[in-house]
Every structure is written in C-alpha cells, then in structure tokens.
Design an enzyme around this catalytic site. Structure first.
Site, PDB file in Angstrom:
ATOM      1  N   LYS A  64       0.828  -1.207   0.000  1.00 41.25           N
ATOM      2  CA  LYS A  64       0.000   0.000   0.000  1.00 41.25           C
ATOM      3  C   LYS A  64       0.862   1.256   0.000  1.00 41.25           C
ATOM      4  O   LYS A  64       0.685   2.157  -0.827  1.00 41.25           O
ATOM      5  CB  LYS A  64      -0.914   0.006   1.226  1.00 41.25           C
ATOM      6  CG  LYS A  64      -1.686   1.304   1.422  1.00 41.25           C
ATOM      7  CD  LYS A  64      -2.544   1.276   2.674  1.00 41.25           C
ATOM      8  CE  LYS A  64      -1.796   1.700   3.914  1.00 41.25           C
ATOM      9  NZ  LYS A  64      -1.859   3.157   4.162  1.00 41.25           N
ATOM     10  N   ASN A  65       1.806   1.329   0.948  1.00 40.40           N
ATOM     11  CA  ASN A  65       2.598   2.552   1.090  1.00 40.40           C
ATOM     12  C   ASN A  65       3.505   2.791  -0.115  1.00 40.40           C
ATOM     13  O   ASN A  65       3.810   3.941  -0.441  1.00 40.40           O
ATOM     14  CB  ASN A  65       3.417   2.501   2.383  1.00 40.40           C
ATOM     15  CG  ASN A  65       2.536   2.626   3.614  1.00 40.40           C
ATOM     16  OD1 ASN A  65       1.417   3.111   3.539  1.00 40.40           O
ATOM     17  ND2 ASN A  65       3.035   2.172   4.753  1.00 40.40           N
TER      18      ASN A  65
ATOM     19  N   ARG B 160      -3.312  10.493   4.626  1.00 42.78           N
ATOM     20  CA  ARG B 160      -2.035  11.154   4.849  1.00 42.78           C
ATOM     21  C   ARG B 160      -1.163  11.203   3.586  1.00 42.78           C
ATOM     22  O   ARG B 160      -0.505  12.211   3.312  1.00 42.78           O
ATOM     23  CB  ARG B 160      -1.284  10.401   5.959  1.00 42.78           C
ATOM     24  CG  ARG B 160       0.069  10.970   6.322  1.00 42.78           C
ATOM     25  CD  ARG B 160      -0.058  12.264   7.072  1.00 42.78           C
ATOM     26  NE  ARG B 160       1.222  12.921   7.249  1.00 42.78           N
ATOM     27  CZ  ARG B 160       1.361  14.113   7.782  1.00 42.78           C
ATOM     28  NH1 ARG B 160       0.316  14.783   8.189  1.00 42.78           N
ATOM     29  NH2 ARG B 160       2.541  14.666   7.910  1.00 42.78           N
TER      30      ARG B 160
ATOM     31  N   CYS C 252      -5.064   8.403   9.696  1.00 45.35           N
ATOM     32  CA  CYS C 252      -5.282   7.852  11.035  1.00 45.35           C
ATOM     33  C   CYS C 252      -4.808   8.823  12.107  1.00 45.35           C
ATOM     34  O   CYS C 252      -3.804   9.517  11.941  1.00 45.35           O
ATOM     35  CB  CYS C 252      -4.513   6.540  11.200  1.00 45.35           C
ATOM     36  SG  CYS C 252      -5.251   5.148  10.337  1.00 45.35           S
TER      37      CYS C 252
ATOM     38  N   ARG D  27       2.406  13.899  13.150  1.00 40.77           N
ATOM     39  CA  ARG D  27       3.044  13.685  11.845  1.00 40.77           C
ATOM     40  C   ARG D  27       3.076  14.981  11.034  1.00 40.77           C
ATOM     41  O   ARG D  27       2.468  15.096   9.965  1.00 40.77           O
ATOM     42  CB  ARG D  27       2.309  12.576  11.077  1.00 40.77           C
ATOM     43  CG  ARG D  27       2.395  11.237  11.777  1.00 40.77           C
ATOM     44  CD  ARG D  27       2.023  10.094  10.887  1.00 40.77           C
ATOM     45  NE  ARG D  27       0.588   9.928  10.761  1.00 40.77           N
ATOM     46  CZ  ARG D  27       0.001   8.972  10.056  1.00 40.77           C
ATOM     47  NH1 ARG D  27       0.719   8.101   9.401  1.00 40.77           N
ATOM     48  NH2 ARG D  27      -1.291   8.874   9.990  1.00 40.77           N
ATOM     49  N   PRO D  28       3.775  15.994  11.525  1.00 44.31           N
ATOM     50  CA  PRO D  28       3.732  17.314  10.887  1.00 44.31           C
ATOM     51  C   PRO D  28       4.403  17.335   9.525  1.00 44.31           C
ATOM     52  O   PRO D  28       5.172  16.449   9.169  1.00 44.31           O
ATOM     53  CB  PRO D  28       4.503  18.189  11.886  1.00 44.31           C
ATOM     54  CG  PRO D  28       5.431  17.248  12.579  1.00 44.31           C
ATOM     55  CD  PRO D  28       4.686  15.949  12.679  1.00 44.31           C
ATOM     56  N   MET D  29       4.095  18.397   8.758  1.00 40.54           N
ATOM     57  CA  MET D  29       4.625  18.560   7.407  1.00 40.54           C
ATOM     58  C   MET D  29       5.933  19.350   7.385  1.00 40.54           C
ATOM     59  O   MET D  29       6.460  19.609   6.307  1.00 40.54           O
ATOM     60  CB  MET D  29       3.590  19.293   6.554  1.00 40.54           C
ATOM     61  CG  MET D  29       2.405  18.448   6.129  1.00 40.54           C
ATOM     62  SD  MET D  29       2.851  17.225   4.879  1.00 40.54           S
ATOM     63  CE  MET D  29       3.251  18.274   3.489  1.00 40.54           C
ATOM     64  N   ASP D  30       6.471  19.719   8.541  1.00 50.81           N
ATOM     65  CA  ASP D  30       7.618  20.629   8.534  1.00 50.81           C
ATOM     66  C   ASP D  30       8.834  20.057   7.823  1.00 50.81           C
ATOM     67  O   ASP D  30       9.580  20.791   7.161  1.00 50.81           O
ATOM     68  CB  ASP D  30       7.977  21.057   9.968  1.00 50.81           C
ATOM     69  CG  ASP D  30       8.443  19.902  10.840  1.00 50.81           C
ATOM     70  OD1 ASP D  30       7.783  18.846  10.806  1.00 50.81           O
ATOM     71  OD2 ASP D  30       9.449  20.056  11.539  1.00 50.81           O
ATOM     72  N   LEU D  31       9.053  18.737   7.912  1.00 52.87           N
ATOM     73  CA  LEU D  31      10.212  18.138   7.237  1.00 52.87           C
ATOM     74  C   LEU D  31      10.066  18.220   5.716  1.00 52.87           C
ATOM     75  O   LEU D  31      11.045  18.458   5.001  1.00 52.87           O
ATOM     76  CB  LEU D  31      10.390  16.688   7.682  1.00 52.87           C
ATOM     77  CG  LEU D  31      10.723  16.474   9.161  1.00 52.87           C
ATOM     78  CD1 LEU D  31      10.696  15.000   9.512  1.00 52.87           C
ATOM     79  CD2 LEU D  31      12.092  17.061   9.495  1.00 52.87           C
TER      80      LEU D  31
ATOM     81  N   ASP E 178       4.312  -0.085  12.226  1.00 57.82           N
ATOM     82  CA  ASP E 178       3.053  -0.578  11.683  1.00 57.82           C
ATOM     83  C   ASP E 178       2.771  -2.035  12.039  1.00 57.82           C
ATOM     84  O   ASP E 178       1.721  -2.576  11.655  1.00 57.82           O
ATOM     85  CB  ASP E 178       3.029  -0.408  10.160  1.00 57.82           C
ATOM     86  CG  ASP E 178       2.676   1.013   9.745  1.00 57.82           C
ATOM     87  OD1 ASP E 178       2.255   1.803  10.612  1.00 57.82           O
ATOM     88  OD2 ASP E 178       2.827   1.329   8.553  1.00 57.82           O
TER      89      ASP E 178
ATOM     90  N   ILE F  29       8.144   5.918  17.242  1.00 55.36           N
ATOM     91  CA  ILE F  29       7.865   6.582  15.963  1.00 55.36           C
ATOM     92  C   ILE F  29       6.691   7.541  16.088  1.00 55.36           C
ATOM     93  O   ILE F  29       6.790   8.715  15.744  1.00 55.36           O
ATOM     94  CB  ILE F  29       7.580   5.541  14.858  1.00 55.36           C
ATOM     95  CG1 ILE F  29       8.715   4.513  14.783  1.00 55.36           C
ATOM     96  CG2 ILE F  29       7.385   6.242  13.517  1.00 55.36           C
ATOM     97  CD1 ILE F  29      10.074   5.095  14.444  1.00 55.36           C
TER      98      ILE F  29
ATOM     99  N   ARG G  24      -8.677   0.287   4.289  1.00 57.35           N
ATOM    100  CA  ARG G  24      -7.652   1.191   3.763  1.00 57.35           C
ATOM    101  C   ARG G  24      -6.334   0.461   3.527  1.00 57.35           C
ATOM    102  O   ARG G  24      -5.524   0.890   2.697  1.00 57.35           O
ATOM    103  CB  ARG G  24      -7.413   2.350   4.738  1.00 57.35           C
ATOM    104  CG  ARG G  24      -8.573   3.325   4.872  1.00 57.35           C
ATOM    105  CD  ARG G  24      -8.207   4.483   5.795  1.00 57.35           C
ATOM    106  NE  ARG G  24      -6.893   4.999   5.433  1.00 57.35           N
ATOM    107  CZ  ARG G  24      -5.879   5.142   6.298  1.00 57.35           C
ATOM    108  NH1 ARG G  24      -6.035   4.827   7.561  1.00 57.35           N
ATOM    109  NH2 ARG G  24      -4.724   5.621   5.895  1.00 57.35           N
TER     110      ARG G  24
END
Length: 422
Positions: free
Chosen positions: A22-23, A94, A118, A123-127, A309, A331, A401
C-alpha cells in the site's frame, strides 16, 4: 458502519498470497505527475486508499485506469495539470501530501491541503516543507493549504539534512529533485523498501538516482522523465500481519511473495518468542515452535528496525505469551489506543507514555471491541482468532484502507471470520 465477527477455533493452516505494498503504491502513483508519458504499475493492492489516491490524481488532471480487477494501474498526465489538491480529498489520507513535490517539480507551483489519515500522532509537514524550501521553494500556509512556488519557476538542487529520517519527506523531496536543476543530496534519508521501490521506478522513467536504501541519496536532476512499467514491491506490513496468524493460533501458513529481507527485524523477534520463520521457493513459511510463546521486548524504529506498523499486531501476540513484555513506541505518539480494547478481552496491559507493559495470560476472551486505526483493527482480529468465544470488531472502515480482502485471506487458512454489514 460494518463490523467483523471472529470466532476463535484453533490452529490455522494453508497459503496466503501477499499483495503489493500500500505505502509503496501510494508513493508511486503521484510519480505520474512528473512525466507526460504513461506509467503502468503492476501488483497493485486493491484498497480504499488506492481509490482515494486515484480520485486525487484525477482531480489534478491525470488519467488513471484500473485493469485486471485492480491489480494493474495505468496512469498518464499528458496535458493540462491542475495544481490545487483539494481538502475534501486530501483530508481522507495522509499520503495525499505526496503530490506536493511532483507538482512543484513539474508546474513550478502547487496548492495542497494539509493531509488527514489515522489519528496516531501529529506527523507534521515541517520536514517536507524544509526539504522543498532547500530546493528553492517558497511555501506559505494559508487557510489550511500549503501554497508553494519555485523561485524562478524551477526547483534547484541542494544538499540538505533531514532532522528525522522521515519516509514521506524523503519521498516528496526525492520526486521533486528528479526534475530540479543540478544535484540534490539528501542526508539522513529514510531507508525503507518503499523508498527503494520508488527510486527504482523513477530510474526506469529516466531519473538519475544513487544511494536509495542508505541514509544518503544523491539525485542528478534531468530535463524530463519518460514512461515506465513497474511492479509494486511486496507489502511487508501485510506480510508481517499474516505471519502472526499461525504464531498466535498455532498451525503452519505459507505467505506467497514474502521475502525475509523485508521483515528481518520482525522475524528475529518472532524467533525469540518461539515462532519459526523459514524461507521457501515461493515465500515464507511460519509455524509456532514447541510450547507456549515467550515474552519479548520490542522497540519500534525506522527501517531496518522493528516497524511501528506491526506494533499493534505484535502486542496481540504477546498478550498470551509466557512472562512480561515491554513495547516501546518511538515513531508515533498515541499509538497504543488498541490497548484498552485488548483489555476488554482479558489482556493485562499497562501503558505509560511511549511504553506498554504486557503480562501474558493463558487465554483471551471474545468481546465487542472497537478499531481505533488501521493497524489496531487487524490486531483485534488476530486477538479474536486466539480468544475463546466470539469477538465483534466495529469501525472496520479503517481495515479496508490497508488490507486487501482480509476476510477471504483469513478464511483461506481456516479462520472463522465474517463481515457484518451495517
């Protein structure tokens, strides 16, 4: 909302085919935005998240066709591309943020909603933002959308170091860098198999990439990318999940398409707990060794460490192991939400921050439980298979999902499991 009914009924035996990851597929699909030529993905998983990414790409102007009952995806982005990724689609998943890098690289500008998915941590977008800014993007957050523009209309190569080895950020920067002018070097890059798979696909499209699978990836930008046909790598999380079925219930199951190098750290912990994992000509064969399973300590880490996971599923296994196990989640925060549901089934678990202490019991008991996220949902099914009586898992929309035809695969090895339609 649908529910899943599970009845514990002893040992499980048989064969389960493992789907494409999936990923990996969710990362490969946005790569179509980098080229005007067709991209064909084989071994695609048939999941609701894939349908969501399909919807998003079509909204951006890409063509996506599902062939061979969904196992093949034919994508093309020739013609006008819409640079706005709308909230109503992006909020569902995500991985939708992975259109940001390709749109910036191809169009020089993009407007992408902050993503959903989820609820297992911020899980921020800053990176992602810092990495793309290093390539010359100017990014501003307005009304829940990231407004990004490449200075001078084109990204430029740069040397950058990620504060954390983020999979998503590595993927977004890697795709953006393929069309940037000059050389990009990503230090502290994530090393997951899904990133290796992406790099291999991009290379087939004409990208110049070295170092995938290591912490240093170098990309030499090119003027254009072409088309390609690529097979999606085996889903290591689905693989690990089904490896736990005979481990928790007894019996012997062969996982077709499984590879030890995808789950080495996980397999080591299973061996320590008393589970045999053997490579075969067609995949991996898993069975319980003699006697009751033994407690083990688990710490989640980026690949090649123990996958976050698989933490929830491993907790289900350890609920009936002899002794006390400690699971440390490094994580994501908020990823022990399945523990209270396992307690309803008779498990003994104490959670303190990022640590969960599990004291094994002789037997779990069936109970009504509620799925809190994708991996938690299947951990409760595994627990139900090992429990006395019936377990009903509600809110299983999470399950669809990430797991393809889950009831069919479990029934194929002798499990008593059925979906109850709402």
């Amino acid at each position: 909302m649908d529910s899943i009914l599970v009845k514990g009924n002893g040992a499980l035996n048989g064969v389960i085919p493992i789907a494409g990851a999936k990923n990996a597929c969710l990362t490969l699909m946005p790569a179509t935005l980098l080229s005007e030529e067709p991209l064909t993905l084989t071994n695609a998983p048939r999941l609701s998240d894939i349908a969501t990414m399909t919807q998003l790409l079509r909204s951006l102007g890409a063509e996506v066709a599902s062939l061979q009952e969904g196992k093949v995806l034919a994508l093309a982005s020739h013609g006008s591309i819409n640079h706005v990724a709308d909230y109503e689609i992006v909020r569902k998943m995500r991985a939708s943020n992975l259109v940001l890098g390709p749109l910036l690289a191809r169009e020089g500008h993009a407007v992408v909603s902050l993503p959903g998915g989820c609820a297992i941590g911020a899980r921020p977008m800053d990176l992602h933002i810092h990495g793309l800014e290093a390539l010359g993007a100017e990014i501003e957050l307005k009304d829940g959308y990231l407004h990004a523009r490449a200075k001078g209309g084109k990204l430029r190569g740069a040397e950058l170091t990620l504060r954390m080895a983020s999979v998503g950020a590595t993927e977004n920067i890697l795709m953006a860098a393929t069309l940037a002018k000059g050389t990009t070097v990503i230090h502290n890059a994530a090393r997951e198999p899904e990133i290796v798979d992406l790099a291999q696909c991009l290379r087939k499209m004409g990208a110049q990439i070295e170092g995938e699978g290591t912490s240093r990836i170098e990309i030499q930008g090119v003027d254009r990318l072409g088309g390609a046909t690529h097979q999606v790598v085996t889903d290591r999380i689905e693989l690990g999940t089904y490896m736990l079925a005979p481990a928790i219930c007894g019996g012997e199951v062969e996982l077709l398409g499984g590879r030890m190098n995808l789950v080495a750290a996980f397999a080591e912990k299973l061996d320590e707990a008393g589970v045999s994992v053997v490579e075969t000509a067609n995949g991996l064969k898993v069975s319980r060794k003699n006697g009751r399973l033994k407690a083990v300590n688990v710490t989640t880490e980026p690949f090649p460490g123990f996958p976050t996971d698989l933490q929830a599923q491993m907790m289900a296994l350890l609920c009936t192991a002899e002794g006390t196990s400690v699971l440390e989640e490094k994580i994501f925060e908020n990823r022990f939400m399945h523990a209270p549901e396992l307690l309803r089934m008779g498990a003994q678990i104490e959670v303190h921050g990022g640590h969960a202490t599990v004291t094994g019991v002789e037997k779990l008991r069936g109970a009504p439980v509620m799925a809190t996220d994708l991996r938690a949902s299947v951990s409760l099914i595994l627990a139900g298979l090992a429990a006395e009586g019936e377990t009903v898992v509600s809110r299983v929309y999470h399950l669809d999902r990430g797991y393809e035809r889950v009831e069919e695969k479990f029934r194929g090895i002798g499990a008593h499991i059925e979906r109850i339609k709402a």
